[in-house]
Motif scaffolding. Structure first.
Motif, PDB file in Angstrom:
ATOM      1  N   GLN A  90      39.206   4.990  20.368  1.00  0.00           N
ATOM      2  CA  GLN A  90      38.516   6.207  20.829  1.00  0.00           C
ATOM      3  C   GLN A  90      39.202   7.401  20.175  1.00  0.00           C
ATOM      4  N   GLN A 123      42.123  15.000  22.637  1.00  0.00           N
ATOM      5  CA  GLN A 123      42.277  16.030  21.594  1.00  0.00           C
ATOM      6  C   GLN A 123      42.002  17.425  22.169  1.00  0.00           C
ATOM      7  N   ALA A 128      34.060   7.800  25.707  1.00  0.00           N
ATOM      8  CA  ALA A 128      33.045   8.102  26.715  1.00  0.00           C
ATOM      9  C   ALA A 128      33.604   8.651  28.025  1.00  0.00           C
ATOM     10  N   TYR A 129      34.919   8.796  28.147  1.00  0.00           N
ATOM     11  CA  TYR A 129      35.475   9.139  29.458  1.00  0.00           C
ATOM     12  C   TYR A 129      36.236  10.462  29.450  1.00  0.00           C
ATOM     13  N   TYR A 164      23.257  -1.871  19.736  1.00  0.00           N
ATOM     14  CA  TYR A 164      23.629  -2.503  20.997  1.00  0.00           C
ATOM     15  C   TYR A 164      22.310  -2.788  21.717  1.00  0.00           C
ATOM     16  N   TYR A 175      38.745  10.427  20.383  1.00  0.00           N
ATOM     17  CA  TYR A 175      39.004  11.636  21.169  1.00  0.00           C
ATOM     18  C   TYR A 175      40.420  11.625  21.711  1.00  0.00           C
ATOM     19  N   ALA A 213      26.715   1.347  13.973  1.00  0.00           N
ATOM     20  CA  ALA A 213      26.080   0.867  15.213  1.00  0.00           C
ATOM     21  C   ALA A 213      25.663   2.022  16.104  1.00  0.00           C
ATOM     22  N   CYS A 266      38.707  16.025  17.225  1.00  0.00           N
ATOM     23  CA  CYS A 266      38.168  14.678  17.459  1.00  0.00           C
ATOM     24  C   CYS A 266      37.328  14.243  16.239  1.00  0.00           C
TER      25      CYS A 266
END
Ligand SMILES: Cc1cc2nc3c(=O)[nH]c(=O)nc-3n(C[C@H](O)[C@H](O)[C@H](O)COP(=O)(O)OP(=O)(O)OC[C@H]3O[C@@H](n4cnc5c(N)ncnc54)[C@H](O)[C@@H]3O)c2cc1C
Length: 391
Positions: free
Chosen positions: A216, A267, A248-249, A348, A218, A325, A273
Motif C-alpha cells: 500500500q 504519507q 483503502a484504509y 477482480y 499510501y 488490474a 503517495c
C-alpha cells in the motif's frame, strides 16, 4: 519503444460490450451515487430492509450487484468471465464474503477458496485468484501475533490451523499454475500477514512468482518494504510477487494513529503517495527478472506510467509478469483500452450471495460518491458514450 499510442478516452472501446440498456443502468447508478446524501440514505435503507428480510434482493441483484459482481456462485460468474475474455480481459476470482469469525467459518472459507482454484483450473481466462487472510483467522489473533504477545495453548493451535489453511490454498494455486494475490489490510495486522505471505513465497516462488503480497503505497514505509522484501527473496533465489495499490484504509489508519498517539503511518499528502506508487512501478519493472508486478489501480496517470514504462524498457506488452488490474464495474476506460492495445489486464470479479457481498457493494457505493472525484469520471464517461451512441 514498441506498440501503438495508448489513450483512456475511447468510450466506444470502454463500453463496447455493454448494450444500450446496460449503459443506461450504469448512468442511473453512477448518477445516483454521485450524491453523497442519497448514497448514505440508500446504504442505510438497504441494510435495514435486508435485516428485516424484506424482498429487495431482486432489486439489488439487478442494480448494484449486476454492476459490481460476477455472480452469486462460481458457475454464476461464467457469463461475466466469458464476456471479459472477448475483450482480452482476464478474471481474478474474488470470493468476496467478509465478517467470518468462527473456526467453522474459516474452514468453510478455505474450502471455498480451494473450490474457486479448481474452478479457475477449468479456464485459461482465470489466471489469478485473490484472498484476504482475515477470512481464515480471528482479527484479534492477528493483532496479538503482530504485537509479539505470547499465545495461550488454544491460540497457538488456532494460529497453526490458520497457517495450514493458507498453505493448503497456496499449494492448490501452484498445483494448478495459478497466481494467488493476498490483499493488504490494516497496518496493525499487516506485519503478521507479511510474515505468513513471505513464508509462502519462500516455499512456492522458486521458479516464478505464484504468491503475491500487496504493498500500500499510501504508507510511508511501503517503498522500503517492497525493496527489502525483494532483496531478501532474491538472495534466496525466490521471486517476489508484488501487487501495488495505494491503500483503502487511510481514514481509519490516521484516526487510530491519532487516538493511540503513534506516528501516522500514512504519507503526508496524495502527491507523496502518487510519487511512491510510480517509483514502486519503476523498481518492479527495473527488476522484472525477479519480480512479477500487478498495478491494482484506477488511477489513469499510474496506469499510463506503467504502460509507457513497459514500452520504453522493451518489455513485451503480453509479458505474463506484468498485469494491470481494476475492479469489475469500475474504470472500464482503463481496462478495455489497455487490453485492446495488447497489455495484460485483469478484473477482480467478486462473487457470493447478495446478502454476503453487501459490505463489498456498500463500499463500492461509498467510494463512488463525488468525494474522490471517481464517480464524476465514471459518470462523465458513461454520459459521453450514451451521447456518442445517440449521435
Ligand atoms: C485491483 C485492485 C486491488 C486492490 N487491492 C487492495 C488491497 O489489497 N488492499 C488495499 O488496501 N486496497 C486495495 N485496493 C484499493 C486501493 O488501495 C485504492 O483504495 C483504490 O484503488 C483507489 O486508489 P487508486 O490507485 O485507484 O487511485 P486514486 O483514486 O488516484 O487514489 C486514491 C487513493 O490515494 C490515497 N490518498 C488519497 N488522499 C491521500 C492523502 N491525502 N495522503 C496520502 N494518500 C492519499 C488513498 O489510498 C486513496 O484511496 C485495490 C484496488 C484495486 C483496483
Amino acid at each position: 519503444m514498441n506498440g501503438s499510442k495508448i489513450s483512456f478516452d475511447d468510450t466506444a472501446v470502454a463500453f463496447g460490450d455493454k448494450s444500450d440498456k446496460a449503459l443506461r443502468l450504469m448512468y442511473f447508478l453512477f448518477c445516483t451515487m454521485n450524491y453523497p446524501l442519497i448514497t448514505k440514505v440508500g446504504i442505510w435503507c438497504t441494510s435495514t430492509v435486508l435485516k428485516l428480510k424484506l424482498p429487495v434482493k431482486g432489486l439489488i441483484r439487478k442494480t448494484l450487484f449486476f454492476q459490481f459482481c460476477g455472480g452469486e456462485s462460481l458457475e454464476g460468474c461464467r457469463t461475466t468471465i466469458e464476456k471479459l475474455k472477448q475483450s482480452n480481459i482476464k478474471a481474478i476470482l474474488d470470493y468476496s464474503v467478509e465478517g467470518e469469525n468462527t473456526e467453522e467459518g474459516f474452514e468453510a472459507n478455505k474450502l471455498e477458496m480451494i473450490r474457486s482454484l479448481e474452478y479457475a483450473a477449468t479456464s485459461e481466462n482465470i489466471p489469478i485468484t485473490v484472498m484476504k487472510l482475515t477470512a481464515f483467522i480471528d482479527f484479534d489473533l492477528l493483532i496479538k501475533a503482530q504485537s509479539g504477545l505470547s499465545f495461550t495453548e488454544n491460540e497457538k493451535n488456532k494460529y497453526i490451523r490458520f497457517e495450514k489453511r493458507v498453505e493448503a490454498i497456496c499449494a492448490k494455486a501452484v498445483k494448478h499454475g495459478k497466481c494467488l494475490y493476498i490483499d493488504a489490510e490494516e497496518s496493525w495486522i499487516q506485519k503478521a500477514i507479511d510474515n505468513v505471505v513471505y513464508a509462502m513465497m519462500r516455499k512456492f516462488n522458486k521458479d516464478k512468482a505464484y504468491i503475491f503480497n500487496t504493498y500500500q503505497l499510501y504508507k510511508k514505509s511501503a517503498l522500503n518494504d517492497l525493496t527489502n522484501a525483494h532483496q531478501e527473496l532474491r538472495s534466496m533465489n525466490c521471486h517476489l510477487g508484488a501487487k501495488l495499490v495505494r491503500g483503502a484504509y487511510m481514514e481509519k489508519e490516521r484516526e487510530r494513529a491519532e487516538e493511540m498517539g503513534y506516528d501516522d503511518p500514512i504519507q503526508p499528502n496524495k502527491m507523496a503517495c502518487d510519487r511512491d506508487y510510480n517509483l514502486a512501478l519503476d523498481y518492479c519493472i527495473d527488476h522484472i527478472d525477479s519480480i512479477s508486478v500487478c498495478a491494482g489501480t484506477h488511477n489513469e496517470d499510474s496506469s499510463m506510467h506503467l504502460a509507457e514504462l513497459i514500452d520504453s524498457k522493451g518489455v513485451d506488452r503480453a509479458d505474463s509478469r506484468v498485469f494491470f488490474a481494476q475492479l469489475y464495474g469500475m474504470s472500464d476506460n482503463i481496462s478495455y483500452n489497455l487490453a485492446k492495445e495488447g497489455f495484460n489486464v485483469a478484473k477482480y470479479v467478486p462473487y457470493g450471495s447478495v446478502e454476503k457481498v453487501m459490505p463489498y457493494l456498500m463500499r463500492r457505493a461509498e467510494e463512488n460518491t463525488a468525494i474522490a472525484g471517481q464517480t464524476s469520471r465514471e459518470f462523465l464517461l458513461v454520459k459521453k458514450e450514451l451521447k456518442r451512441r445517440k449521435g
